[in-house]
Design a protein around this motif. Structure first.
Motif, PDB file in Angstrom:
ATOM      1  N   GLU A 173       0.822  -1.304  -0.128  1.00 54.67           N
ATOM      2  CA  GLU A 173       0.079   0.127  -0.064  1.00 54.67           C
ATOM      3  C   GLU A 173       0.777   1.323   0.034  1.00 54.67           C
ATOM      4  O   GLU A 173       0.584   2.195  -0.781  1.00 54.67           O
ATOM      5  CB  GLU A 173      -0.716  -0.017   1.138  1.00 54.67           C
ATOM      6  CG  GLU A 173      -1.845   1.033   1.316  1.00 54.67           C
ATOM      7  CD  GLU A 173      -2.731   1.043   2.359  1.00 54.67           C
ATOM      8  OE1 GLU A 173      -3.929   1.588   2.503  1.00 54.67           O
ATOM      9  OE2 GLU A 173      -2.473   0.492   3.230  1.00 54.67           O
ATOM     10  N   ASN A 174       1.895   1.256   0.751  1.00 55.15           N
ATOM     11  CA  ASN A 174       2.858   2.336   0.917  1.00 55.15           C
ATOM     12  C   ASN A 174       3.298   2.817  -0.544  1.00 55.15           C
ATOM     13  O   ASN A 174       3.495   3.954  -0.823  1.00 55.15           O
ATOM     14  CB  ASN A 174       4.002   2.240   1.920  1.00 55.15           C
ATOM     15  CG  ASN A 174       3.532   2.436   3.445  1.00 55.15           C
ATOM     16  OD1 ASN A 174       2.226   2.791   3.549  1.00 55.15           O
ATOM     17  ND2 ASN A 174       4.213   1.742   4.312  1.00 55.15           N
ATOM     18  N   ARG A 217      -3.590  -4.153  10.631  1.00 54.04           N
ATOM     19  CA  ARG A 217      -2.948  -3.238   9.463  1.00 54.04           C
ATOM     20  C   ARG A 217      -4.107  -1.973   9.440  1.00 54.04           C
ATOM     21  O   ARG A 217      -5.245  -2.117   9.063  1.00 54.04           O
ATOM     22  CB  ARG A 217      -3.011  -4.027   8.227  1.00 54.04           C
ATOM     23  CG  ARG A 217      -2.325  -3.448   7.190  1.00 54.04           C
ATOM     24  CD  ARG A 217      -2.052  -4.027   5.784  1.00 54.04           C
ATOM     25  NE  ARG A 217      -1.316  -3.279   4.759  1.00 54.04           N
ATOM     26  CZ  ARG A 217      -1.188  -3.665   3.583  1.00 54.04           C
ATOM     27  NH1 ARG A 217      -1.625  -5.088   3.364  1.00 54.04           N
ATOM     28  NH2 ARG A 217      -0.768  -3.037   2.708  1.00 54.04           N
ATOM     29  N   ILE A 218      -3.259  -0.953   9.421  1.00 52.00           N
ATOM     30  CA  ILE A 218      -4.064   0.334   9.423  1.00 52.00           C
ATOM     31  C   ILE A 218      -3.727   0.919   8.134  1.00 52.00           C
ATOM     32  O   ILE A 218      -2.465   1.159   7.609  1.00 52.00           O
ATOM     33  CB  ILE A 218      -3.565   1.337  10.443  1.00 52.00           C
ATOM     34  CG1 ILE A 218      -3.530   0.825  11.922  1.00 52.00           C
ATOM     35  CG2 ILE A 218      -4.305   2.671  10.508  1.00 52.00           C
ATOM     36  CD1 ILE A 218      -4.856   0.287  12.354  1.00 52.00           C
ATOM     37  N   HIS A 219      -4.837   1.172   7.215  1.00 54.87           N
ATOM     38  CA  HIS A 219      -4.615   1.506   5.811  1.00 54.87           C
ATOM     39  C   HIS A 219      -4.818   3.352   5.873  1.00 54.87           C
ATOM     40  O   HIS A 219      -5.486   3.703   6.455  1.00 54.87           O
ATOM     41  CB  HIS A 219      -5.746   0.870   5.078  1.00 54.87           C
ATOM     42  CG  HIS A 219      -5.646  -0.679   4.845  1.00 54.87           C
ATOM     43  ND1 HIS A 219      -5.122  -1.310   4.038  1.00 54.87           N
ATOM     44  CD2 HIS A 219      -6.396  -1.618   5.653  1.00 54.87           C
ATOM     45  CE1 HIS A 219      -4.990  -2.615   4.209  1.00 54.87           C
ATOM     46  NE2 HIS A 219      -5.933  -2.563   5.374  1.00 54.87           N
ATOM     47  N   ALA A 220      -3.681   3.527   5.007  1.00 58.86           N
ATOM     48  CA  ALA A 220      -3.792   5.360   4.844  1.00 58.86           C
ATOM     49  C   ALA A 220      -5.096   5.733   4.053  1.00 58.86           C
ATOM     50  O   ALA A 220      -5.399   6.821   4.200  1.00 58.86           O
ATOM     51  CB  ALA A 220      -2.526   5.556   4.205  1.00 58.86           C
ATOM     52  N   ARG A 221      -5.628   4.714   3.315  1.00 65.82           N
ATOM     53  CA  ARG A 221      -6.709   5.247   2.509  1.00 65.82           C
ATOM     54  C   ARG A 221      -7.682   4.365   2.583  1.00 65.82           C
ATOM     55  O   ARG A 221      -7.689   2.940   2.744  1.00 65.82           O
ATOM     56  CB  ARG A 221      -6.438   5.216   1.028  1.00 65.82           C
ATOM     57  CG  ARG A 221      -4.999   6.051   0.714  1.00 65.82           C
ATOM     58  CD  ARG A 221      -5.576   7.670   0.219  1.00 65.82           C
ATOM     59  NE  ARG A 221      -4.435   8.258   0.154  1.00 65.82           N
ATOM     60  CZ  ARG A 221      -3.816   8.593  -1.070  1.00 65.82           C
ATOM     61  NH1 ARG A 221      -4.122   8.088  -2.186  1.00 65.82           N
ATOM     62  NH2 ARG A 221      -2.655   9.241  -1.135  1.00 65.82           N
ATOM     63  N   ASP A 225      -9.379   6.698   6.470  1.00 70.21           N
ATOM     64  CA  ASP A 225      -8.089   7.156   5.862  1.00 70.21           C
ATOM     65  C   ASP A 225      -7.080   7.083   6.943  1.00 70.21           C
ATOM     66  O   ASP A 225      -6.231   8.240   7.267  1.00 70.21           O
ATOM     67  CB  ASP A 225      -8.315   8.477   5.353  1.00 70.21           C
ATOM     68  CG  ASP A 225      -8.942   8.491   4.004  1.00 70.21           C
ATOM     69  OD1 ASP A 225      -8.963   7.414   3.546  1.00 70.21           O
ATOM     70  OD2 ASP A 225      -9.264   9.622   3.538  1.00 70.21           O
ATOM     71  N   GLY A 226      -7.062   5.954   7.755  1.00 73.06           N
ATOM     72  CA  GLY A 226      -6.227   5.752   8.940  1.00 73.06           C
ATOM     73  C   GLY A 226      -6.518   6.431  10.224  1.00 73.06           C
ATOM     74  O   GLY A 226      -5.820   6.198  11.333  1.00 73.06           O
ATOM     75  N   THR A 284      -4.201  -4.555  18.065  1.00 72.54           N
ATOM     76  CA  THR A 284      -3.465  -3.149  18.075  1.00 72.54           C
ATOM     77  C   THR A 284      -2.956  -3.031  19.725  1.00 72.54           C
ATOM     78  O   THR A 284      -3.646  -3.600  20.441  1.00 72.54           O
ATOM     79  CB  THR A 284      -3.935  -2.044  17.482  1.00 72.54           C
ATOM     80  OG1 THR A 284      -5.077  -1.758  18.205  1.00 72.54           O
ATOM     81  CG2 THR A 284      -4.508  -2.194  16.158  1.00 72.54           C
ATOM     82  N   TRP A 315     -11.964   2.852  10.802  1.00 64.40           N
ATOM     83  CA  TRP A 315     -10.901   3.555  10.417  1.00 64.40           C
ATOM     84  C   TRP A 315     -11.297   4.268   8.952  1.00 64.40           C
ATOM     85  O   TRP A 315     -11.893   3.428   8.029  1.00 64.40           O
ATOM     86  CB  TRP A 315      -9.743   2.507   9.971  1.00 64.40           C
ATOM     87  CG  TRP A 315      -8.816   2.290  11.401  1.00 64.40           C
ATOM     88  CD1 TRP A 315      -7.984   2.999  11.961  1.00 64.40           C
ATOM     89  CD2 TRP A 315      -9.106   1.084  12.051  1.00 64.40           C
ATOM     90  NE1 TRP A 315      -7.380   2.212  12.991  1.00 64.40           N
ATOM     91  CE2 TRP A 315      -8.363   1.016  13.295  1.00 64.40           C
ATOM     92  CE3 TRP A 315     -10.022  -0.125  12.165  1.00 64.40           C
ATOM     93  CZ2 TRP A 315      -8.073  -0.017  14.213  1.00 64.40           C
ATOM     94  CZ3 TRP A 315     -10.029  -1.077  12.841  1.00 64.40           C
ATOM     95  CH2 TRP A 315      -8.968  -1.093  13.812  1.00 64.40           C
ATOM     96  N   TYR A 349      -8.925   6.579  13.384  1.00 68.43           N
ATOM     97  CA  TYR A 349      -9.735   5.313  14.252  1.00 68.43           C
ATOM     98  C   TYR A 349     -10.958   6.089  15.125  1.00 68.43           C
ATOM     99  O   TYR A 349     -10.578   7.285  15.722  1.00 68.43           O
ATOM    100  CB  TYR A 349      -8.653   4.666  15.083  1.00 68.43           C
ATOM    101  CG  TYR A 349      -9.388   3.899  16.318  1.00 68.43           C
ATOM    102  CD1 TYR A 349      -9.793   2.257  15.796  1.00 68.43           C
ATOM    103  CD2 TYR A 349      -9.953   4.572  17.466  1.00 68.43           C
ATOM    104  CE1 TYR A 349     -10.583   1.575  16.794  1.00 68.43           C
ATOM    105  CE2 TYR A 349     -10.459   3.341  18.305  1.00 68.43           C
ATOM    106  CZ  TYR A 349     -10.762   2.259  18.022  1.00 68.43           C
ATOM    107  OH  TYR A 349     -11.423   1.343  18.913  1.00 68.43           O
TER     108      TYR A 349
END
Length: 517
Positions: free
Chosen positions: A201-202, A357-361, A432-433, A390, A430, A435
């Protein structure tokens, strides 16, 4: 001291070459000629031309390196991440080189314009030309650049000749816009391939951000090219029409009118079918104006200019202006999975519960099963899977189940977990990352955030594209001296739109506003 030494060396090289009318440099440096006769002895001008040629060589070298790297990526997909990082680094280098070239071109154009205007001022007192034949130009006085031949100064009113010279100067800017657009289009295609092949993803986000930035740059280049080319075409056409009319060449005027009409028909057939209508328009009408200039050169007996223009016409025939449209849909790396139960343990000491896993989008809902001060064994979660954990800033362990695209799906899973004996499963999300515990805090109020753009002028196509790309259904409205995008139920979503608009138009006043409407 180093800079002074460099300057002295440049002056020495240029001074030694000036007497020959061109510049021949030390071994390893490119040879260049003045683009305008009369500037051969201008040290700064010739130095800038050399630097521009050197930058072009560097750019071509890096572009070839990128092509080679992409070939290796296709042959060795298992090393995709390493190759992707190297490609991104090389593409950033290309961007830096092109930025430097843009600054050089601006300075080169300024020197050329100042020289032309200074020489034009000497003719400012010349009376308006008398209608009649344009004087012939002896071979010794002819130049390869059509408009710098003295017959144009003699045959045109001063203001019209100044406009013609300005149009000729802007040809370089237009050609540079075209060149940069085509180079960017190639890079966009390569970025699209890398984006689709990105395994993490990054990596994908970095490539996508670069893609959107370059896409906005190309939109701006296309707009600039359109404005430049309309000015060039109109002023050149007027000047040539004026002279041919004086000479009585009605046949050439009629042929030119037919050629312009044919180009318009071809443009209409291709409208909307390529990456940019502006590119198609530029090349089609450029072919028309070069053919017209060749005819004008013939009518005026300017053999050197005619030969030069015929070479340009051949080069134009090889230009590929039917660039394919390039679109990329933003990928989602979110993995949605409902909650299920197994009598056989899914998680053991050898196969522990994975970290969440924390997703940015994107947006994903999960079910929070519990928050603990220490790590817990998988057996306490009654066979539920998939599970994730987490560790928050306070060192507490949070355990989650499932992954859902909508609130309703999360509520259905929450009900099933309660039936299985879970005391207080909570819905979290979540976006866009960012919470948020929906069960505790509630959903954000509809229309809580919006993006405000402080301008009364119409928004550019780049800004509209940025809004459409990041906020497809948010809506765009006008309120007095500003535009409103949204409402958004999450600040992160609004800030993402704000960032995209700021990238497309950094000069605009943009902010995220909180509202109770």
């Amino acid at each position: 001291m180093v800079e002074i030494t460099k300057a002295v060396r440049r002056i020495w090289v240029l001074t030694g070459a000036a007497c020959f009318g061109t510049m021949v440099l030390q071994a390893g440096q490119p040879s260049v000629e003045a683009r305008i006769a009369g500037l051969e002895n201008n040290v700064e001008y010739m130095t800038l031309l050399v630097e521009d040629a050197e930058l072009q060589i560097r750019e071509d070298s890096v572009v070839r390196a990128v092509e080679g790297m992409r070939q290796r990526l296709r042959e060795n997909p298992e090393d995709g991440r390493r190759f992707a990082e190297e490609i991104l680094e090389l593409e950033n280098r290309i961007f830096e080189i092109r930025t430097a070239k843009g600054r050089l071109i601006d300075r080169i154009n300024t020197i050329e314009q100042d020289w032309v205007l200074a020489n034009l001022n000497g003719a400012a007192a010349t009376p308006e030309p008398v209608v009649g034949a344009v004087p012939e130009v002896p071979d010794a006085e002819q130049t390869r650049n059509l408009v710098y031949n003295p017959c144009f100064r003699a045959g045109l009113p001063v203001a019209d000749y100044a406009a013609l010279l300005q149009a000729q100067r802007l040809e370089t800017d237009a050609a540079e816009c075209m060149k940069r657009y085509v180079a960017n289009h190639t890079t966009l295609r390569q970025l699209a391939e890398s984006y689709r092949a990105a395994s993490t993803e990054n990596d994908a986000i970095a490539i996508y951000d670069r893609y959107t930035m370059l896409e906005a740059e190309n939109r701006a280049l296309a707009d600039s090219l359109s404005g430049l080319w309309n000015y060039i075409f109109d002023n050149k056409s007027y000047a040539y029409d004026y002279l041919l009319d004086k000479l009585g060449h009605e046949d050439l005027l009629a042929a030119q009118e037919d050629a312009v009409a044919e180009a318009a028909r071809n443009m209409a057939e291709l409208e909307g079918a390529t990456a940019a209508d502006e590119i198609v328009d530029y090349v089609l009408r450029k072919q028309v104006i070069v053919d017209y200039e060749t005819a004008v050169a013939g009518a005026l007996g300017l053999t050197r200019s005619g030969d030069s223009l015929r070479s340009v016409a051949v080069e134009l025939c090889a230009v590929d202006y039917r660039l394919p449209r390039q679109t990329v849909e933003e990928r989602s790396f979110l993995v949605f999975d409902s909650v299920a139960f197994s009598s056989v343990p899914k998680y053991t000491a050898k196969h522990p519960i994975p970290e969440c896993r924390i997703h940015a989008r994107g947006t994903i809902y999960r079910i929070l099963l519990g928050t603990y001060r220490t790590q817990r064994p998988p057996t306490i979660f009654r066979g539920a899977f998939p599970l994730f954990y987490t560790v928050d800033d306070h060192g507490q362990w949070r355990y989650f189940a499932g992954g859902f695209a909508t609130r309703q799906e999360a509520e259905d899973a929450q009900a099933r977990l309660k039936k299985r004996g879970f005391v207080r499963p909570e819905i979290v999300v979540w976006n866009d990352g960012v919470y948020r515990n929906v069960s505790v805090d509630g959903e954000a109020a509809p229309g809580l955030f919006r993006v405000e753009i402080g301008t009364s002028d119409p928004l550019s196509e780049e800004v509209k594209a940025a809004i459409a790309r990041t906020a497809r259904d948010a809506g765009l409205s006008r309120a007095g001296q500003k535009f409103i995008v949204g409402m958004f139920d999450d600040r992160a979503a609004a800030e993402r739109v704000e960032s995209a608009i700021r990238q497309a138009a950094p000069e605009l006043e943009i902010k995220v506003a909180e509202t109770t409407e």
